[in-house]
Design an enzyme around this catalytic site. Structure first.
Site, PDB file in Angstrom:
ATOM      1  N   HIS A 210     152.336  71.243  41.646  1.00 49.58           N
ATOM      2  CA  HIS A 210     151.243  72.457  41.354  1.00 49.58           C
ATOM      3  C   HIS A 210     151.572  73.882  41.389  1.00 49.58           C
ATOM      4  O   HIS A 210     150.942  74.650  41.294  1.00 49.58           O
ATOM      5  CB  HIS A 210     149.929  72.187  42.205  1.00 49.58           C
ATOM      6  CG  HIS A 210     150.296  72.563  43.679  1.00 49.58           C
ATOM      7  ND1 HIS A 210     150.653  71.770  44.391  1.00 49.58           N
ATOM      8  CD2 HIS A 210     149.679  73.547  44.375  1.00 49.58           C
ATOM      9  CE1 HIS A 210     150.756  72.416  45.475  1.00 49.58           C
ATOM     10  NE2 HIS A 210     150.161  73.386  45.574  1.00 49.58           N
TER      11      HIS A 210
HETATM   12  C1  UD1 Z   1     146.067  76.560  46.140  1.00 47.36           C
HETATM   13  C2  UD1 Z   1     146.687  77.376  47.303  1.00 47.36           C
HETATM   14  C3  UD1 Z   1     147.968  76.301  47.412  1.00 47.36           C
HETATM   15  C4  UD1 Z   1     147.658  75.045  47.968  1.00 47.36           C
HETATM   16  C5  UD1 Z   1     146.734  74.327  46.696  1.00 47.36           C
HETATM   17  C6  UD1 Z   1     146.321  73.132  46.973  1.00 47.36           C
HETATM   18  C7  UD1 Z   1     146.734  79.728  46.939  1.00 47.36           C
HETATM   19  C8  UD1 Z   1     147.313  80.845  46.714  1.00 47.36           C
HETATM   20  N1  UD1 Z   1     147.257  78.601  46.748  1.00 47.36           N
HETATM   21  O1  UD1 Z   1     146.677  76.683  45.011  1.00 47.36           O
HETATM   22  O2  UD1 Z   1     148.566  76.897  48.736  1.00 47.36           O
HETATM   23  O3  UD1 Z   1     148.682  74.390  48.171  1.00 47.36           O
HETATM   24  O4  UD1 Z   1     145.699  75.313  46.556  1.00 47.36           O
HETATM   25  O5  UD1 Z   1     145.531  72.542  45.960  1.00 47.36           O
HETATM   26  O6  UD1 Z   1     145.589  79.826  47.756  1.00 47.36           O
HETATM   27  N2  UD1 Z   1     140.827  74.696  40.133  1.00 47.36           N
HETATM   28  C9  UD1 Z   1     139.879  73.784  39.469  1.00 47.36           C
HETATM   29  N3  UD1 Z   1     139.049  73.326  40.589  1.00 47.36           N
HETATM   30  C10 UD1 Z   1     139.154  73.324  41.743  1.00 47.36           C
HETATM   31  C11 UD1 Z   1     140.149  74.412  42.162  1.00 47.36           C
HETATM   32  C12 UD1 Z   1     141.016  74.901  41.307  1.00 47.36           C
HETATM   33  O7  UD1 Z   1     139.822  73.321  38.290  1.00 47.36           O
HETATM   34  O8  UD1 Z   1     138.333  72.797  42.644  1.00 47.36           O
HETATM   35  C13 UD1 Z   1     141.663  75.626  39.056  1.00 47.36           C
HETATM   36  C14 UD1 Z   1     141.455  76.818  39.163  1.00 47.36           C
HETATM   37  O9  UD1 Z   1     140.527  77.375  38.181  1.00 47.36           O
HETATM   38  C15 UD1 Z   1     142.942  77.535  38.702  1.00 47.36           C
HETATM   39  C16 UD1 Z   1     143.917  76.626  39.143  1.00 47.36           C
HETATM   40  O10 UD1 Z   1     143.171  75.188  39.646  1.00 47.36           O
HETATM   41  O11 UD1 Z   1     142.994  77.595  37.309  1.00 47.36           O
HETATM   42  C17 UD1 Z   1     144.615  76.790  40.472  1.00 47.36           C
HETATM   43  O12 UD1 Z   1     143.539  77.013  41.544  1.00 47.36           O
HETATM   44  P1  UD1 Z   1     143.792  77.814  42.901  1.00 47.36           P
HETATM   45  O13 UD1 Z   1     142.930  77.739  43.920  1.00 47.36           O
HETATM   46  O14 UD1 Z   1     143.677  79.471  42.332  1.00 47.36           O
HETATM   47  O15 UD1 Z   1     145.352  77.692  43.357  1.00 47.36           O
HETATM   48  P2  UD1 Z   1     146.073  76.314  43.472  1.00 47.36           P
HETATM   49  O16 UD1 Z   1     146.945  76.248  42.401  1.00 47.36           O
HETATM   50  O17 UD1 Z   1     145.226  75.140  43.640  1.00 47.36           O
END
Ligand code: UD1
Length: 368
Positions: A210
């Site tokens: 991820h």
């Molecule tokens: C975040 C953390 C990372 C952790 C990871 C675990 C930061 C900078 N990064 O990264 O350290 O290892 O979580 O999962 O805080 N999304 C969904 N549903 C959700 C959550 C996210 O669809 O419930 C999508 C968002 O729209 C976005 C992507 O996933 O496009 C990334 O989510 P985001 O929380 O920004 O960062 P992660 O890559 O999950």
């Protein structure tokens, strides 16, 4: 004493569960300690959040800031605004942040700027040295304003000392993620697809990806998947897909009949799979710690790690981000030459108790 506990993203939920249980324990024993659980809403899907609360018996959050998705700055801003509003209306005495996600940094800043509320950072002091990772920036910023550092390793202690933090602020306590792992191990759940996929102990690989560096570029992700399919000798590769990665997979499609793409798994199912797997291939940090404790070989698709003890003591090896390294790593695994590893100091399942007793000492709390 009122303690705020901040949780925003999936790995946070695993780390806060034992801290909440330890606070409840102290409170039951008459120590004047109450907590308020603040969910920032960074992760909001049932599979990324709700399922973890249920399985780890985490009580419903007292507040949800509902920050949701967005760019780094958008998320940081929304979380800071929401948490500041809460603190202005009802301040706390201590804000506990865990890990290195955006919510960790945003809430530490908000707390510190509202009446200099004390901040405790659980997992303080770890560093990858890679400023292209948002998590590294979160760690550095959080630690620059933290009052009490609860650390997982001697390397973390040393990083903090080098940055000028006094020994009186550093508490080497171990790893709360491992508290949860030990506590939940008897309850791990065999996933429903085990039989459908005809899985057998130690005859499949678990994969997670991820990190933006690995999954946000179509060509890079394609090449990584291609190499893994080629190198895995036809063993099933179970791939619970993170939402960020899922968006890119929809664009590139997915190849290889042994690559089994599934939705994100619950905690108990995921760790059942890891525990019984032949190996894990990942770009996560937390999973390298769990694999170390479970004694499962772990290949990490990163050039650096903020958790060096998983390599020097545990079962983890950094194979780098160049996909050409994947083949040789699998060859080493299949030849039986993967290192065995042992468990780092104080990763014993009792960390949260140590954290909460320390807090009671620091704040002069005594049993009534
Ligand atoms: C975040 C953390 C990372 C952790 C990871 C675990 C930061 C900078 N990064 O990264 O350290 O290892 O979580 O999962 O805080 N999304 C969904 N549903 C959700 C959550 C996210 O669809 O419930 C999508 C968002 O729209 C976005 C992507 O996933 O496009 C990334 O989510 P985001 O929380 O920004 O960062 P992660 O890559 O999950």
């Amino acid at each position: 004493m009122l303690i705020d506990i901040i949780a925003g993203a999936r790995p946070n939920f695993i780390k806060i569960a034992p801290i909440i249980a330890a606070i409840e324990e102290q409170s039951k024993e008459g120590v004047d300690m109450q907590y308020r659980l603040v969910h920032t809403g960074q992760h909001y899907d049932k599979k990324m959040s709700g399922d973890f609360f249920e399985q780890l018996n985490i009580p419903a959050p007292h507040y949800n800031l509902e920050a949701g998705s967005g760019t780094q700055a958008e998320q940081t801003g929304k979380i800071m605004i929401g948490y500041e509003q809460l603190l202005l209306a009802q301040p706390c005495d201590l804000c506990i942040v865990v890990g290195d996600v955006t919510s960790t940094m945003a809430c530490a800043i908000a707390a510190k700027k509202v009446n200099n509320i004390k901040v405790a950072h659980v997992e303080g002091g770890i560093r990858s040295g890679d400023l292209t990772m948002p998590e590294e920036i979160n760690r550095i910023v959080t630690d620059s304003i933290t009052d009490y550092f609860f650390t997982t390793s001697e390397v973390a202690n040393e990083n903090l000392r080098k940055a000028g933090v006094g020994n009186d602020k550093i508490f080497f306590v171990g790893n709360t993620m491992i508290d949860t792992l030990y506590q939940q191990m008897p309850h791990f759940i065999k996933p429903a697809f085990w039989d459908n996929y005809n899985l057998k102990d130690r005859q499949y690989i678990v994969m997670t990806l991820h990190r933006p560096n690995n999954v946000d570029n179509k060509e890079i992700l394609k090449e990584i998947l291609h190499e893994i399919v080629k190198a895995s000798n036809g063993l099933p590769v179970i791939f619970p897909v993170h939402p960020r990665t899922s968006k890119m997979l929809d664009v590139i499609g997915i190849e290889g009949s042994n690559l089994l793409k599934i939705d994100p798994l619950s905690y108990l199912e995921f760790n059942y799979l890891v525990k019984n797997s032949k190996a894990v291939i990942t770009d996560s940090g937390g999973i390298t710690e769990e694999a170390t404790v479970l004694g499962v070989p772990c290949m990490t698709l990163r050039d650096s790690t903020e958790r060096p003890e998983t390599c020097t003591i545990g079962t983890n090896e950094l194979i780098g981000t160049d996909p050409v390294n994947i083949g040789p790593a699998f060859a080493k695994l299949f030849s039986g030459a993967w290192k065995k590893g042992s468990i780092p100091e104080l990763w014993d399942g009792k960390t949260a108790g140590r954290i909460v007793s320390r807090i009671a000492d620091i704040f002069g709390l005594h049993k009534l």
